[in-house]
Scaffold this active site. Structure first.
Site, PDB file in Angstrom:
ATOM      1  N   SER A 131       1.600  -5.799   3.443  1.00  0.00           N
ATOM      2  CA  SER A 131       2.362  -5.915   2.376  1.00  0.00           C
ATOM      3  C   SER A 131       1.631  -6.161   1.485  1.00  0.00           C
ATOM      4  O   SER A 131       0.344  -6.965   0.925  1.00  0.00           O
ATOM      5  CB  SER A 131       3.132  -6.898   2.430  1.00  0.00           C
ATOM      6  OG  SER A 131       2.690  -8.304   2.654  1.00  0.00           O
ATOM      7  N   LYS A 132       2.182  -6.110   0.083  1.00  0.00           N
ATOM      8  CA  LYS A 132       1.197  -6.294  -1.106  1.00  0.00           C
ATOM      9  C   LYS A 132       0.901  -7.849  -1.405  1.00  0.00           C
ATOM     10  O   LYS A 132      -0.230  -7.547  -1.900  1.00  0.00           O
ATOM     11  CB  LYS A 132       2.368  -6.350  -2.493  1.00  0.00           C
ATOM     12  CG  LYS A 132       1.101  -5.169  -3.872  1.00  0.00           C
ATOM     13  CD  LYS A 132       2.281  -4.879  -4.285  1.00  0.00           C
ATOM     14  CE  LYS A 132       1.685  -4.175  -5.730  1.00  0.00           C
ATOM     15  NZ  LYS A 132       2.235  -2.811  -5.583  1.00  0.00           N
TER      16      LYS A 132
END
Ligand code: GLU
Length: 482
Positions: free
Chosen positions: A252-253
């Site tokens: 995930s970012k």
């Protein structure tokens, strides 16, 4: 060309996820390996997610590491167009066929109604699922309402039995039909959903292998049902393992960069990224521990059978190591071309070509990504010597350091010009005259010139500095730190 046809089918959303790069790469490698065809199809049926310029960015981002498509939107071969928004009439025809054969039906439920249904199901402790309220709605009534009311078309998924997905990576995966939703296949705006468009296109475009991320596996039984309803042959499926953060959560970012564009702008080389991405989720097997692969070697070694089932951890430190390796393989011209924009971003004047090349060579062994030049090249732009490391300061406190630096300064001052060739004889003379050698000779000079105990090769530093800066730094070291 063999019959093998694969496709990369992104929904362009503005940036390219690193997982999409892997999917595209595996499709490309598989096609090349099998002398097949790799198709780029743009899945843009979700108009709400449309982003201006996203398709151009996507193609550019794929070309950067050398992933090319044999058939694409501008070059569609026999089965185009390859942009789904240009194929709406085709999808409508197939939706109609399913409705005519009672394998799909219109559903008039409003979003409020469906929301209420979900809430009630959750309150009753059930998993929310479309309850089939329009499944058996009388045909004549439905036809009447379709003229005036908003509706979607849903797939009539069998309520019993099971649907089996045979996957090259995961083997046989069995889904109970009772847990599958009556999937929407045509939305009220007349656009198909991903599921319908994807299956229709894979069939019409003669795709033989569907290679995509594991997040699509739960959708695959619905696709299998569609193939069965249409009486079409199934392609082979290969679902690629999820990309994970170090803590094994889904990549995930929040925990780091996920966009290919971020890696590009941080100064990763395309060949390093391709090599790294190829090895997340796949390994060559055959007992080798080879880690460095060119694109040609990847094509040669690739097979879907050696894709792992288990989620694959995205190990950024390994990527950095690999990138450093590739940076060191660049010749001078490639290195300068690669690093110059990053030097400029770091505020370093690159107008003097010769000096720029020398700086690049001096930092080549010291960086893992191009943005590291900001720190690595600091010594080349500072006019003031700064030493903060204790180890470096200690070296200048050694008894012999003053003698080395003073003699060095004297000798260099008598030279008309100083470069790496003239530097070595100077050091030799000091060794002979003063009887100081090894680290006691070299380290004080290194610290005086670079401010640190380790760093770029001294001859390279001297070539960039030239006589004046060398003398100034040694003078400053003598005055401030010895
Ligand atoms: N359009 C889907 C995506 O954005 C394609 C998935 C598939 O390959 O079937 O990833």
């Amino acid at each position: 060309m063999s019959d093998v046809r694969v496709r990369f089918a992104p929904s362009p959303t503005g940036f390219v996820h690193i997982g999409s790069l892997r999917t595209a790469l595996y499709n490309y490698l598989f096609a090349k390996k099998n002398n097949g065809t790799c198709v780029l199809r743009i899945e843009d049926t979700d108009q709400a997610r449309f982003v201006e310029g996203a398709i151009e960015n996507l193609i550019d981002t794929m070309e950067w590491p050398g992933i090319s498509f044999d058939e694409s939107i501008d070059n569609p071969g026999d089965y185009g167009p390859y942009k789904q928004s240009k194929r709406l009439d085709i999808y409508k025809k197939y939706v109609q066929q399913l409705m005519d054969e009672d394998k799909a039906y219109p559903c008039f439920a409003t979003s409020e109604e469906l929301e209420k249904m979900r809430e009630e199901q959750i309150a009753a402790g059930q998993d929310p699922k479309y309850d089939g309220r329009y499944r058996d709605y009388p045909k004549d009534k439905a036809e009447q309402r379709m003229k005036t009311d908003q509706y979607v078309v849903r797939l009539k998924v069998p309520q019993t039995g099971e649907t089996i997905v045979n996957d090259i990576v995961r083997g046989e995966v069995v889904f109970q039909n009772e847990v599958l939703d009556d999937q929407v296949i045509l939305k009220s705006d007349g656009f198909p959903t991903y599921h319908l468009a994807n299956v229709v296109d894979d069939h019409l475009m003669k795709i033989t292998h569907v290679i995509r991320g594991e997040e699509w596996l739960p959708s695959t039984p619905k696709h299998v049902l569609l193939y069965q309803f249409f009486r079409w042959d199934l392609p082979q499926f290969a679902h690629l393992p999820l990309l994970l953060n170090e803590d094994r959560s889904k990549l995930s970012k929040r925990q780091g960069d996920v966009a290919v564009e971020d890696y590009r702008s941080k100064g990763f080389l395309p060949q390093a990224l391709v090599n790294f991405v190829a090895l997340i989720g796949w390994s060559p097997g055959d007992g080798t521990d080879q880690e460095i692969f060119s694109m040609e070697e990847l094509i040669e070694a690739f097979s879907l059978e050696r894709v792992n089932k288990a989620g694959a951890v995205f190990d950024i430190s390994k990527l950095e190591w690999m990138n450093g390796y590739y940076i060191r393989t660049l010749d001078e011209g490639q290195l300068v071309e690669f690093l110059q924009p990053f030097l400029e971003d770091a505020g370093i004047d690159t107008s003097d070509k010769e000096k720029t090349a020398k700086i690049c060579l001096a930092v080549q062994k010291r960086i893992e990504k191009a943005t590291d030049v900001k720190t690595a090249a600091k010594i080349f732009i500072n006019d003031v010597l700064e030493i903060d490391e204790k180890e470096a300061l200690d070296i200048l406190k050694e008894e012999t350091a003053r003698a080395v630096l003073e003699t060095f300064l004297e000798k260099v001052n008598t030279l008309g010009h100083l470069d790496s060739d003239a530097f070595k004889p100077v050091m030799k003379e000091i060794q002979k005259e003063k009887g100081i050698k090894g680290p006691f000779l070299w380290k004080p000079v290194r610290v005086a010139l670079t401010g640190a105990e380790s760093g770029p090769d001294l001859p390279l530093v001297i070539d960039v500095f030239g006589k004046e800066k060398v003398c100034s730094f040694v003078q400053q070291a003598l005055e401030k730190y010895v």
